[in-house]
Design an enzyme around this catalytic site. Sequence first.
Site, PDB file in Angstrom:
ATOM      1  N   ARG A  87       7.798  33.818   1.086  1.00  0.00           N
ATOM      2  CA  ARG A  87       9.255  33.808   0.996  1.00  0.00           C
ATOM      3  C   ARG A  87       9.770  32.375   0.877  1.00  0.00           C
ATOM      4  O   ARG A  87       9.358  31.493   1.613  1.00  0.00           O
ATOM      5  CB  ARG A  87       9.875  34.466   2.223  1.00  0.00           C
ATOM      6  CG  ARG A  87      11.385  34.338   2.193  1.00  0.00           C
ATOM      7  CD  ARG A  87      12.097  35.207   3.149  1.00  0.00           C
ATOM      8  NE  ARG A  87      13.513  34.858   3.132  1.00  0.00           N
ATOM      9  CZ  ARG A  87      14.417  35.420   3.884  1.00  0.00           C
ATOM     10  NH1 ARG A  87      14.068  36.365   4.720  1.00  0.00           N
ATOM     11  NH2 ARG A  87      15.676  35.047   3.820  1.00  0.00           N
ATOM     12  N   ARG A  96      14.526  38.511  -2.186  1.00  0.00           N
ATOM     13  CA  ARG A  96      13.506  37.995  -1.274  1.00  0.00           C
ATOM     14  C   ARG A  96      12.242  38.856  -1.311  1.00  0.00           C
ATOM     15  O   ARG A  96      12.311  40.075  -1.462  1.00  0.00           O
ATOM     16  CB  ARG A  96      14.048  37.913   0.151  1.00  0.00           C
ATOM     17  CG  ARG A  96      14.359  39.217   0.803  1.00  0.00           C
ATOM     18  CD  ARG A  96      15.733  39.348   1.421  1.00  0.00           C
ATOM     19  NE  ARG A  96      16.718  38.393   1.063  1.00  0.00           N
ATOM     20  CZ  ARG A  96      17.399  37.661   1.950  1.00  0.00           C
ATOM     21  NH1 ARG A  96      17.165  37.813   3.227  1.00  0.00           N
ATOM     22  NH2 ARG A  96      18.323  36.825   1.555  1.00  0.00           N
ATOM     23  N   ASP A  99      11.779  40.147   4.232  1.00  0.00           N
ATOM     24  CA  ASP A  99      12.747  39.758   5.235  1.00  0.00           C
ATOM     25  C   ASP A  99      12.383  40.553   6.484  1.00  0.00           C
ATOM     26  O   ASP A  99      12.223  41.784   6.399  1.00  0.00           O
ATOM     27  CB  ASP A  99      14.115  40.235   4.704  1.00  0.00           C
ATOM     28  CG  ASP A  99      15.257  39.572   5.413  1.00  0.00           C
ATOM     29  OD1 ASP A  99      15.012  38.634   6.172  1.00  0.00           O
ATOM     30  OD2 ASP A  99      16.395  40.014   5.183  1.00  0.00           O
ATOM     31  N   ASP A 101      13.779  41.114  10.280  1.00  0.00           N
ATOM     32  CA  ASP A 101      14.857  40.819  11.235  1.00  0.00           C
ATOM     33  C   ASP A 101      14.603  41.537  12.555  1.00  0.00           C
ATOM     34  O   ASP A 101      14.129  42.680  12.562  1.00  0.00           O
ATOM     35  CB  ASP A 101      16.205  41.343  10.704  1.00  0.00           C
ATOM     36  CG  ASP A 101      16.692  40.543   9.519  1.00  0.00           C
ATOM     37  OD1 ASP A 101      16.425  39.333   9.476  1.00  0.00           O
ATOM     38  OD2 ASP A 101      17.335  41.144   8.635  1.00  0.00           O
TER      39      ASP A 101
END
Length: 446
Positions: A87, A96, A99, A101
Amino acid sequence: MTATPAHAYLGFGSNLGERRENIAKGLAMLRESGKIEITKVSSLYETEPVGYKEQGLFLNAVALAKTDLPPHDLLSLCKDIEVQLGRESTVRWGPRLIDIDILMYFVESGDPFSDRSGGSAEIETDTPALTLPHPRMWERGFVIIPLAEVNPNLTMPDGRQINSVIRDLRVWTGLQLFETGSWWQGAGLNRDGWRVMRFTEVESTNSIAANLASGGASCGTCVIAETQTSGRGRQGRLWHSPPGGLWFSLVLRPKIQSQDVGWLSLVSGVAVSSAIRDIFGLPAVVKWPNDVLVSGKKVCGILPETRFIGDKMDFAVVGIGVNVAIRTDLFPPEVRETCGTLVSPYHSHASEAREALTVSILDNFSLLYRQFISEGFLGILQKVREYCDMLGREVAVLRLGTPIQGIAVDIDSDARLIIRTKSGENVHVVSGEVRIGVPGAGYCGE
Ligand code: BTN
């Protein structure tokens, strides 16, 4: 490191490169770190980008992870893995590779009534690097829907249970099911889920699925089309398949005998009825052998087709058509009278309704089908008795041109309808069009 055991919900997204593999690799690297145990992973959903729209569709998923890492260390691990997977920095909400989170983080409290996740206390934090819970998570269908799969009992900040929120069709905006099952356990590997293939227009999803199955497609392939030009109904009839309906076919490879194929229809009928009740709150019932009715109108038809090699089943294709949001007034008069649609074709969230229904049907089908394969028909029979409101009622059916009339008393071990006639004889019917609650009426006898 903290000694306090914790669990965290992690959100994954990718819209560059091999999206599915990127997320699967991210999950594998979290596991391989030795600091995290992945205990549950949602299905993969394909979603429209939020914010910056000029980019490809995302795949999203949510996982539940057990860890001893405190929140900021967990975040560092996630960010390291993102970088290792390639990334690079991009615009906010831009494309992207991966990701990861942290959505929410809980520590064990020992008190099962202490919090929103059962027996644990939610950690809230607001630092430049990390805000917990994730500040925008409750606005996003691509978080809420997979999160509800991972923990349907989770309570939202406003006190509502997450499972009730996914019935709000707006939550489904811009989101489609991509793959279910153990997609995340290794490249290409998925033995227990659905891999969805979508088409705009086909002749018949059953034909596409059968061709794929002949070419080796595995059990769990699901072919969905927006419209069918030659949708097949039972007895060679045309199945009208305009936009707004749910037209799909499942490839299955059960090791069952030909007389058991009727159970695949009944499994489908229960799966569809239960999903309609759940998503739309409508009183859907199974009509033996292959239909689902709402308020007496047919809203779903089911067409199982099989290929045997010798006496062994090679594959079954189960075609399911649901009138989710279609114009029935455009149908030919003979069909128009008997069929219904779940919602108006002008419903503002008709396509979201279709997606929510698809996910629910596939979930239900998986559970019932696995039960049928591992335990036989008895569990399904119980469900059919629950969902089939014609049992105990007067019915009339044509069998090989001969009318049979009586009370539908039960379904036998070969999925045949048992009709007790006036003379007290039990007739076992393999297939046929049934009329319900019309003694002496219709095509039976007069
Ligand atoms: C019936 O006659 O009631 C059965 C209708 C089955 C229709 C579905 S729509 C998806 C799949 N593809 C087809 O061509 N037929 C089935």
